[in-house]
Design an enzyme around this catalytic site. Structure first.
Site, PDB file in Angstrom:
ATOM      1  CE  LYS A  20      -2.473   0.706   3.733  1.00 36.40           C
ATOM      2  NZ  LYS A  20      -2.110   2.009   4.375  1.00 36.40           N
ATOM      3  N   GLY A  96      -3.596   8.387   6.808  1.00 36.68           N
ATOM      4  CA  GLY A  96      -2.578   9.373   7.115  1.00 36.68           C
ATOM      5  C   GLY A  96      -1.643   9.611   5.949  1.00 36.68           C
ATOM      6  NE  ARG A 124      -2.453   9.166  12.229  1.00 38.66           N
ATOM      7  CZ  ARG A 124      -2.204   8.177  11.369  1.00 38.66           C
ATOM      8  NH1 ARG A 124      -3.208   7.525  10.806  1.00 38.66           N
ATOM      9  NH2 ARG A 124      -0.974   7.831  11.086  1.00 38.66           N
ATOM     10  CB  SER A 195       9.585   5.959   9.992  1.00 38.91           C
ATOM     11  OG  SER A 195       8.902   5.379  11.072  1.00 38.91           O
ATOM     12  CG  ASP A 308       2.763   0.506   9.801  1.00 40.57           C
ATOM     13  OD1 ASP A 308       2.282   1.258  10.677  1.00 40.57           O
ATOM     14  OD2 ASP A 308       2.798   0.815   8.597  1.00 40.57           O
ATOM     15  CE  LYS A 335       2.051   4.543  12.696  1.00 43.68           C
ATOM     16  NZ  LYS A 335       2.472   4.925  11.326  1.00 43.68           N
ATOM     17  NE  ARG A 339      -1.899   0.634  14.275  1.00 37.88           N
ATOM     18  CZ  ARG A 339      -1.485   0.808  13.035  1.00 37.88           C
ATOM     19  NH1 ARG A 339      -0.186   0.897  12.778  1.00 37.88           N
ATOM     20  NH2 ARG A 339      -2.353   0.882  12.050  1.00 37.88           N
TER      21      ARG A 339
END
Length: 427
Positions: A20, A96, A124, A195, A308, A335, A339
């Site tokens: 994705k 997002g 967010r 990230s 993730d 997120k 989470r």
């Protein structure tokens, strides 16, 4: 939709959905190119649909065409941004990536654009962009820093600096638009960039589409201006963040072969393979990865570059011997849900021993899980991780709100059943 799972070990072969993350990037690059492009092997999802709809509002023509990959979609994209006669109102839904990638594109289009979102996306953080808007005199209106956001102005070449500890998605949005400006630009992170693999993925994608980005020795980016995106045909590779559920399931159940993956990918989530191996798991192959039943041992897992993976890693750690610490995970609280809190809460309902820390989790391995009733928290990765955990449950597992997988992986429950998973919709 609530699903009722009768615990059963999974086994077989499954094709990984297409990435994705790369799908978003390829579609945006195609929309920014002159001429016609084809982006093939896309697994349809709500997030991808949101990106296509906004790109169309900005002037691109996007039509779904037959794919050369069974069960997947292909899109013919005729690129070009256009100034519309009236202000635009667009909806990123809960994506997002869609929102943060396309805010600079919306400014570049010359339109006045109001961005809306659903669920937690409306709350967010967008502060790194607001800082840039203030510095560059780009007009915007928002309420308490949240959506809806209306923005209008002009992106000019020059120096851009933003915090790198909120989301790499802000960097991707700028890296996609700054090459089209009339002069050179320089993009600098004011904090260590978290990230970073997602930014590397962006640069890899831009290179394939004919755009040059130069990374400096200090981690900043030099972006030559007056560039043009190259149209063409692009095939999206398999998604390691989704394959992670099946590779983890094979480690905890019976052998599962996951196909359609590119070795040495720019996807940071490819690290799931090495993490499972470091925990004692057995994974064989390259483009077809087979995860075999293994006895896992706890370890320290740094997820700064693969956030993730946190939900499914927590499931693996729960089913491992000893103690696992997941560190540098604070951002996953922002997120689709918090989470860290969500996965700890739901697994603990089933007999797990998961402790929350501000920036991570401490997981004490247990010998098995009970059945029970858990929530998917309207978060696709929470629901899919709990489905993987069902293999170690002694009784029926009910996942409330299981339709949330549609956000990224609409075929998840069909693939779950194809591997021997036993579930039904609750009456």
């Amino acid at each position: 939709m609530n699903v009722v799972i009768t615990p059963h070990t999974l086994q077989g072969t499954v094709e990984a959905p297409s990435s994705k993350s790369i799908g978003h990037r390829d579609l945006i690059c195609a929309a920014l190119a002159d001429g016609e492009s084809v982006v093939d092997n896309i697994s349809p999802s709500q997030d991808i649909e949101a990106t296509c709809q906004i790109l169309q509002a900005f002037g691109a023509d996007i039509q779904e065409i037959p794919s050369s990959h069974p069960g997947r979609a292909a899109y013919c994209v005729r690129g070009g941004l256009k100034r519309q006669d009236q202000p635009l109102s667009v909806n990123a839904n809960e994506s997002g990536s869609t929102l943060r990638f396309l805010i600079p594109v919306g400014i570049l289009s010359g339109n006045t654009v109001t961005f809306h979102g659903q669920g937690r996306l409306a709350k967010r953080p967008l502060a790194p962009y607001y800082t840039i808007f203030d510095e560059k005199h780009i007009a915007y209106t928002t309420t308490d820093g949240a959506l809806p956001l209306t923005v209008h102005g002009t992106l000019r070449p020059g120096r851009y600096a933003l915090a790198g500890d909120v989301s790499s998605q802000f960097f991707t949005g700028l890296l996609m638009t700054l090459p089209l400006l009339s002069g050179d630009s320089h993009l600098q992170s004011t904090t260590p960039l978290e990230s970073a693999s997602y930014v590397n993925m962006t640069i890899d994608c831009l290179t394939q589409h004919g755009i040059q980005i130069d990374k400096d020795w200090n981690g900043s980016y030099h972006i030559p201006g007056n560039q043009q995106y190259r149209n063409g045909e692009y095939v999206v590779e398999g998604d390691y963040s989704q394959a992670a559920f099946w590779l983890s399931a094979g480690t905890l159940g019976k052998a599962i072969c996951c196909t359609g993956l590119r070795p040495h990918s720019s996807q940071g989530d490819e690290v799931i393979v090495s993490i499972i191996r470091q925990m004692g798991g057995q994974i064989e192959g390259k483009t077809e990865l087979t995860a075999c039943p293994s006895l896992l041992e706890g370890r320290v897992i740094d997820v700064e570059d693969c956030p993730d993976l946190v939900p499914v890693l927590t499931v693996l750690a729960t089913c491992s011997k000893g103690i696992t610490r997941i560190i540098n995970a604070g951002r996953v609280r922002l997120k689709e849900c918090d989470r860290l809190h969500a996965i700890a809460t739901e697994l603990n309902k089933l007999g797990a021993d998961v402790e929350e820390e501000p920036e991570g989790l401490i997981i004490h391995g247990v010998s098995g899980l009970t059945g029970g009733r858990v929530s998917g928290w309207n978060d696709h990765r929470i629901a899919m991780a709990l489905a993987v955990a069902s293999q170690r449950c002694s009784g029926t597992l009910v996942i409330e709100g299981a339709e949330c997988v549609r956000k990224s992986y609409p075929e998840f429950w069909q693939d779950f059943a194809s591997l021997g998973g036993i579930y039904r919709q609750e009456d």
